[in-house]
Design a protein around this motif. Sequence first.
Motif, PDB file in Angstrom:
ATOM      1  N   MET A 133      66.669   0.112  49.097  1.00 36.73           N
ATOM      2  CA  MET A 133      65.782   0.502  50.193  1.00 36.73           C
ATOM      3  C   MET A 133      65.936   1.985  50.490  1.00 36.73           C
ATOM      4  O   MET A 133      64.951   2.715  50.630  1.00 36.73           O
ATOM      5  CB  MET A 133      66.131  -0.285  51.462  1.00 36.73           C
ATOM      6  N   PHE A 134      67.200   2.431  50.552  1.00 39.50           N
ATOM      7  CA  PHE A 134      67.492   3.827  50.865  1.00 39.50           C
ATOM      8  C   PHE A 134      66.926   4.742  49.778  1.00 39.50           C
ATOM      9  O   PHE A 134      66.248   5.738  50.061  1.00 39.50           O
ATOM     10  CB  PHE A 134      69.013   4.002  50.997  1.00 39.50           C
ATOM     11  N   ILE A 135      67.174   4.360  48.511  1.00 39.43           N
ATOM     12  CA  ILE A 135      66.675   5.189  47.390  1.00 39.43           C
ATOM     13  C   ILE A 135      65.155   5.276  47.427  1.00 39.43           C
ATOM     14  O   ILE A 135      64.564   6.346  47.265  1.00 39.43           O
ATOM     15  CB  ILE A 135      67.158   4.604  46.034  1.00 39.43           C
ATOM     16  N   THR A 136      64.488   4.103  47.647  1.00 40.01           N
ATOM     17  CA  THR A 136      63.019   4.075  47.686  1.00 40.01           C
ATOM     18  C   THR A 136      62.488   5.001  48.764  1.00 40.01           C
ATOM     19  O   THR A 136      61.567   5.790  48.538  1.00 40.01           O
ATOM     20  CB  THR A 136      62.526   2.642  47.965  1.00 40.01           C
ATOM     21  N   LEU A 137      63.094   4.904  49.968  1.00 40.28           N
ATOM     22  CA  LEU A 137      62.650   5.724  51.091  1.00 40.28           C
ATOM     23  C   LEU A 137      62.821   7.208  50.761  1.00 40.28           C
ATOM     24  O   LEU A 137      61.892   8.012  50.971  1.00 40.28           O
ATOM     25  CB  LEU A 137      63.452   5.351  52.341  1.00 40.28           C
ATOM     26  N   ALA A 138      64.001   7.549  50.207  1.00 42.86           N
ATOM     27  CA  ALA A 138      64.275   8.948  49.872  1.00 42.86           C
ATOM     28  C   ALA A 138      63.271   9.454  48.836  1.00 42.86           C
ATOM     29  O   ALA A 138      62.700  10.548  48.988  1.00 42.86           O
ATOM     30  CB  ALA A 138      65.697   9.079  49.342  1.00 42.86           C
ATOM     31  N   SER A 167      56.887  10.741  41.939  1.00 41.12           N
ATOM     32  CA  SER A 167      55.985   9.769  42.568  1.00 41.12           C
ATOM     33  C   SER A 167      55.925   8.484  41.740  1.00 41.12           C
ATOM     34  O   SER A 167      55.873   7.383  42.305  1.00 41.12           O
ATOM     35  CB  SER A 167      54.592  10.358  42.783  1.00 41.12           C
ATOM     36  N   VAL A 168      55.968   8.609  40.401  1.00 46.73           N
ATOM     37  CA  VAL A 168      56.004   7.399  39.556  1.00 46.73           C
ATOM     38  C   VAL A 168      57.270   6.603  39.862  1.00 46.73           C
ATOM     39  O   VAL A 168      57.234   5.387  40.102  1.00 46.73           O
ATOM     40  CB  VAL A 168      55.954   7.759  38.053  1.00 46.73           C
ATOM     41  N   LEU A 169      58.414   7.319  39.921  1.00 45.05           N
ATOM     42  CA  LEU A 169      59.693   6.655  40.198  1.00 45.05           C
ATOM     43  C   LEU A 169      59.668   5.966  41.563  1.00 45.05           C
ATOM     44  O   LEU A 169      60.140   4.833  41.718  1.00 45.05           O
ATOM     45  CB  LEU A 169      60.814   7.690  40.189  1.00 45.05           C
ATOM     46  N   SER A 170      59.116   6.666  42.566  1.00 45.61           N
ATOM     47  CA  SER A 170      59.142   6.103  43.917  1.00 45.61           C
ATOM     48  C   SER A 170      58.279   4.851  43.988  1.00 45.61           C
ATOM     49  O   SER A 170      58.666   3.849  44.604  1.00 45.61           O
ATOM     50  CB  SER A 170      58.695   7.134  44.947  1.00 45.61           C
ATOM     51  N   ILE A 171      57.103   4.878  43.327  1.00 41.77           N
ATOM     52  CA  ILE A 171      56.233   3.691  43.365  1.00 41.77           C
ATOM     53  C   ILE A 171      56.908   2.533  42.611  1.00 41.77           C
ATOM     54  O   ILE A 171      56.870   1.378  43.054  1.00 41.77           O
ATOM     55  CB  ILE A 171      54.855   4.002  42.744  1.00 41.77           C
ATOM     56  N   LEU A 172      57.581   2.851  41.494  1.00 42.94           N
ATOM     57  CA  LEU A 172      58.252   1.789  40.734  1.00 42.94           C
ATOM     58  C   LEU A 172      59.386   1.172  41.548  1.00 42.94           C
ATOM     59  O   LEU A 172      59.548  -0.056  41.581  1.00 42.94           O
ATOM     60  CB  LEU A 172      58.798   2.338  39.414  1.00 42.94           C
ATOM     61  N   SER A 173      60.149   2.006  42.250  1.00 42.91           N
ATOM     62  CA  SER A 173      61.254   1.423  43.026  1.00 42.91           C
ATOM     63  C   SER A 173      60.714   0.672  44.229  1.00 42.91           C
ATOM     64  O   SER A 173      61.286  -0.351  44.637  1.00 42.91           O
ATOM     65  CB  SER A 173      62.266   2.492  43.431  1.00 42.91           C
ATOM     66  N   LEU A 174      59.576   1.126  44.757  1.00 38.68           N
ATOM     67  CA  LEU A 174      58.934   0.378  45.852  1.00 38.68           C
ATOM     68  C   LEU A 174      58.523  -1.007  45.366  1.00 38.68           C
ATOM     69  O   LEU A 174      58.744  -2.029  46.039  1.00 38.68           O
ATOM     70  CB  LEU A 174      57.712   1.155  46.347  1.00 38.68           C
ATOM     71  N   MET A 184      73.574  -3.898  48.090  1.00 44.09           N
ATOM     72  CA  MET A 184      72.777  -3.528  46.900  1.00 44.09           C
ATOM     73  C   MET A 184      71.310  -3.322  47.277  1.00 44.09           C
ATOM     74  O   MET A 184      70.669  -2.358  46.869  1.00 44.09           O
ATOM     75  CB  MET A 184      72.916  -4.656  45.862  1.00 44.09           C
ATOM     76  N   ARG A 185      70.794  -4.299  48.098  1.00 41.69           N
ATOM     77  CA  ARG A 185      69.399  -4.182  48.478  1.00 41.69           C
ATOM     78  C   ARG A 185      69.189  -3.017  49.440  1.00 41.69           C
ATOM     79  O   ARG A 185      68.186  -2.324  49.375  1.00 41.69           O
ATOM     80  CB  ARG A 185      68.936  -5.484  49.127  1.00 41.69           C
ATOM     81  N   ARG A 186      70.183  -2.817  50.310  1.00 42.53           N
ATOM     82  CA  ARG A 186      70.110  -1.683  51.242  1.00 42.53           C
ATOM     83  C   ARG A 186      70.077  -0.370  50.474  1.00 42.53           C
ATOM     84  O   ARG A 186      69.339   0.548  50.826  1.00 42.53           O
ATOM     85  CB  ARG A 186      71.309  -1.692  52.179  1.00 42.53           C
ATOM     86  N   LEU A 187      70.862  -0.315  49.387  1.00 40.65           N
ATOM     87  CA  LEU A 187      70.904   0.891  48.564  1.00 40.65           C
ATOM     88  C   LEU A 187      69.525   1.159  47.965  1.00 40.65           C
ATOM     89  O   LEU A 187      69.017   2.288  48.005  1.00 40.65           O
ATOM     90  CB  LEU A 187      71.953   0.711  47.447  1.00 40.65           C
TER      91      LEU A 187
END
Lengths: 218, 237
Positions: A6-11, A187-194, A1-4
């Motif tokens: 991480m992958f989504i955030t990076l993408a 960019s909002v989504l990526s910062i939130l998932s980060l 779950m956490r790996r997923l």
Amino acid sequence: MRRLLMFITLALLLTSTWLAFTVGEVVPSEDEKGVTVEKNILYVHVPSAICSTLCFLVLLLTSIAYLVNSKPIFDYIGAASAEAALVFTTVLNLTGCIFSRVFWGPWWTPTPRLLTSAILWFLAVAYLILRAGIQNQRHRARLCAVFGIIAFIDVPMVFISARMMRDMHPANVGFDTAWQGVSFGLSVLSILSLAALFIWLRTDILRSRAQLENEMYS
Amino acid sequence: MRYFWLSFKAIFIKDIVTELRAKQVLPTMIVLGMLIVWVMRIVSEASSLSTQMMGPAVLWIAFLFSGLQAQERAFATEEREDCISGLLLAPVDPGTIYIAKFLVNVIMLCVFEIVVVPVVFITFRVGVGDKWIEFITVLLLGNVAISSIGTLFSAMVQLSRSRGALLSILVLVILLPIMLPATFALLLIFGVIPEEFAGSGALAFVGDLKTALGYMIAFDAIFTVACWLLFGFVVQE
């Protein structure tokens, strides 16, 4: 779950950065020649502002939850979100300083939004200093929860108080093309998932540390 | 209700009598406040700022830092010989302890103001004219804000290692937003900014004295109630 996650955030981070520098690039107006990179800062600046406010909201909710049922997990999540708030308010203030230097001249000037974001940074720092100053785990969790609530009540008061001053900050972000809107949303989504990833990892670390302390002293 | 009054009176009178006998905090507060005022007056002579413009800012700086002294004492004295445990073991609601300590702090700051405000008037050449009521209201609202936050955090920092330093960080951060309208209100009352020019030009403040007072009342009400409600969590064992 956490790996997923991480992958989504990076993408998301890679895609939004790529978009921001290609199709989503903010084109400066005629009198702002040569400041494209600085204008693109808004893809980091605005999401950081949204994210740090949300981190304070998480801090409030976990603080109330801790005071209601005293489960240590809420304390760890609260502490992790305060750390995330510190990271993102630091980014917010630094990018704001660069923007201010390029467009207005001084590195910092007391306008409402700059003042608000500076106070948010101080609130996060004060929370973490209080946390570092108390050794007993139960006392620390309880007092930090109380400070978390007071700090969140302070946020709207800061907003209102700062609005009593004249503003030169751009009011709303306007986009010329749909691609700019898309890359901003990403960019909002990526910062939130980060931030979510950061809070998750830090919560785990804090919980392990507390368990270690308990075993050492028991 | 009667029980509340009895316990409130006991704690309130105990704190006042202790201070009157020991004379530990008030003299320190007053001297510190006067020193801050004088240092700032000397600095203002060297800077290009107008002396009257600096008056309100200096007044609030003196209140904040001297107020911290009073608040630090509020629970530090209870920690000695573990008096706080006795106080908490007594059948008294924690909210009552908070209200009593809070009012003692307000009174200490009032006494401090009676001495330091004339010093500011003389050194910074400011006056309030016929706006005495507004002036006293602003000072009282500032007092309540400093004391309500300070009393809660004073109890909080007793459990930490670095008490005084931590208290000043926590209190000053939370009080930052009220300092803006408070300073602006004093500028208007001192007549440094004429009311019709407020909010224009370099005096970047939108609104008038009523807005500033309204904000201060809201701040005081919200934080006093919040601190009163949260105090029980701070002192529970």
